[in-house]
Design an enzyme around this catalytic site. Structure first.
Site, PDB file in Angstrom:
ATOM      1  N   SER A 209      -0.035  -0.520  -6.277  1.00 38.30           N
ATOM      2  CA  SER A 209       1.146   0.076  -6.925  1.00 38.30           C
ATOM      3  C   SER A 209       1.296  -0.502  -8.324  1.00 38.30           C
ATOM      4  O   SER A 209       0.345  -1.054  -8.868  1.00 38.30           O
ATOM      5  CB  SER A 209       2.403  -0.176  -6.076  1.00 38.30           C
ATOM      6  OG  SER A 209       3.466   0.621  -6.542  1.00 38.30           O
ATOM      7  N   ASN A 210       2.462  -0.384  -8.925  1.00 42.77           N
ATOM      8  CA  ASN A 210       2.701  -0.941 -10.260  1.00 42.77           C
ATOM      9  C   ASN A 210       4.166  -1.350 -10.370  1.00 42.77           C
ATOM     10  O   ASN A 210       4.929  -1.200  -9.415  1.00 42.77           O
ATOM     11  CB  ASN A 210       2.304   0.081 -11.339  1.00 42.77           C
ATOM     12  CG  ASN A 210       3.074   1.373 -11.171  1.00 42.77           C
ATOM     13  OD1 ASN A 210       4.288   1.406 -11.297  1.00 42.77           O
ATOM     14  ND2 ASN A 210       2.366   2.453 -10.846  1.00 42.77           N
TER      15      ASN A 210
END
Ligand code: PMT
Length: 406
Positions: A209-210
């Site tokens: 993810s980020n």
């Protein structure tokens, strides 16, 4: 816009800047507003009710909260009728209570009863303003559509200097006027916004993810709603509450986001892709938790480019993409705008501290497909959102983009 004839409530809390509320009240009444002042118990320790009563020409609400009193009912009705509530100055304590819906005195009860816009002008010590708890409460309130002004920077009562000073009276009045007359320039529009990160599973407990918090996208959704649009918000996992009134579609992966976007695309007149879609996913997510302490090679495969696919469908919607860049921002952004075939690209330099991913503020460059470029200064994401929407409205109306540089 005139404040004449507006019914306002001015809440004052226990800050050394409480005396500045007197100047604010004087200006509001000079502009013709009818103001009822509500002082918290601690505010009364700084400035007495008589000053406010004299200037407002009305009784001041100071009584300790008594839910049984007929006056309490009447005053709650007053909050329901008020065109707006302004809390100035607001302490960290008031922000916390307002963010969490606590109603343990008159002012916080009025805030829950208020139906009109709420404007909050904080004043506190700089260290307090930067505290993660205060930042989180401010973010919650802004995501809910409350206008929380940035305090000014400078010398503070504590003897230190920093950001925490009560904003200029003019800035409070301007924010109040804007909140009272939100532009309805998106009435009739259907705005599709994507926000937040996507999560691409590696196994049942891990994912790629980020750091996207969703604040930029949720700010855009809230601003579009205020300006009269019907809004669909498609969001990856975030800690935010969707703005009331938006059709909310939660998703996890890029593939789910793609499906949701394509499903909701047809009626949209404006599409804004603020989401940070993971570019890659695991080619094969493991069905059970990956064990062991050995080296692991993960094979990744690219996710579909949702924005490019939306643009290729040519539905007639005005299409806005974001670009998260770390260097040569303008050049990379211009290439991205042309590569994706969209109308407007909002570029942010995510290598800068205090803006971009998971920040309260942003500083963006707007590049349009007609060759225009506009640099917006650093400001809270809620204000960036309004500036982006105003730019879209101007571009659609054929106004030439102002060419400015940061
Ligand atoms: O969420 P916040 O914490 O408030 O942070 C805001 C933000 C930094 C996430 C936001 O301002 C931002 O820059 N969003 C875009 C981030 C990004 O993914 O940029 P990109 O340059 O990788 O992608 C370009 C555009 O293509 C974006 O509009 C993105 O939504 C879209 N995209 C990207 C990849 C993909 N597979 N499909 C897409 O649609």
């Amino acid at each position: 816009m005139s404040l004449a004839g507006r019914e306002l409530i001015l809440g004052v809390t226990g800050s050394i800047a409480a005396y500045k509320a007197v100047y604010l009240l004087r200006e509001l009444t000079r502009l013709g507003a009818a103001v009822t002042v509500c002082l918290t118990e601690h505010a009364r320790a700084f400035v007495g009710p008589l000053t406010f009563r004299t200037l407002s020409g009305r009784p001041v609400l100071t009584d300790l909260f008594d839910p049984q009193s007929p006056d309490a009912v009447e005053h709650v009705a007053l909050a329901e009728r008020a065109h707006a509530v302004v809390v100035a100055p607001a302490t960290a304590n008031l922000l916390a209570k307002a963010a969490h819906g606590i109603a343990d005195d008159f002012l916080t009860t009025l805030l829950l009863a208020a139906r009109g816009p709420v404007v909050i002008a904080p004043a506190m010590d700089g260290g307090m303003w930067e505290h993660p708890a205060v930042r989180a409460n401010v973010a919650t309130l802004r995501a809910r559509g409350v206008t929380v002004l940035e305090p000014d920077a400078g010398a503070l009562a504590s003897g230190l200097s920093g950001r925490g000073r009560f904003p200029e009276v003019d800035a409070v009045i301007e924010a109040l006027e804007r909140a009272l007359v939100p532009a309805r320039d998106l009435a009739g529009d259907r705005v599709l916004v994507t926000a937040g990160p996507t999560r691409e599973p590696i196994d049942p407990v891990r994912y790629i993810s980020n750091r996207s918090s969703g604040k930029m996208g949720y700010g855009l959704a809230a601003a579009a709603l205020r300006r009269g649009a019907e809004v669909t918000l498609i969001s990856g996992p975030t800690a935010l509450t969707p703005p009331p009134g938006a059709v909310f579609v939660p998703v996890q992966t890029a593939e789910e986001m793609r499906e949701a976007v394509l499903q909701h695309l047809p009626p949209a007149t404006i599409v804004i892709k603020a989401a940070a879609v993971a570019d890659y996913r695991a080619k094969q997510a493991a069905a059970s938790k990956i064990k062991g302490k050995r080296d692991l090679t993960l094979e990744l495969t690219p996710n579909p480019d949702i924005l490019a696919e939306v643009a290729a469908r040519r539905t007639g919607a005005f299409i806005v993409g974001f670009a998260a860049e770390t260097h040569d921002v303008a050049a990379h952004a211009r290439a991205k705008l042309e590569g994706k075939g969209i109308d407007l690209l909002v570029a942010n330099d995510v290598s800068q501290r205090g803006i971009g991913f998971d920040a309260e503020d942003n500083e963006v460059l707007l590049l349009d497909r007609w060759g225009g470029t506009r640099a917006l200064p650093r400001m809270p994401k809620t204000e960036v959102a309004d500036a982006i929407l105003s730019h879209i409205v101007a571009l659609r109306a054929g106004a030439p983009a102002k060419k400015t540089h940061a």
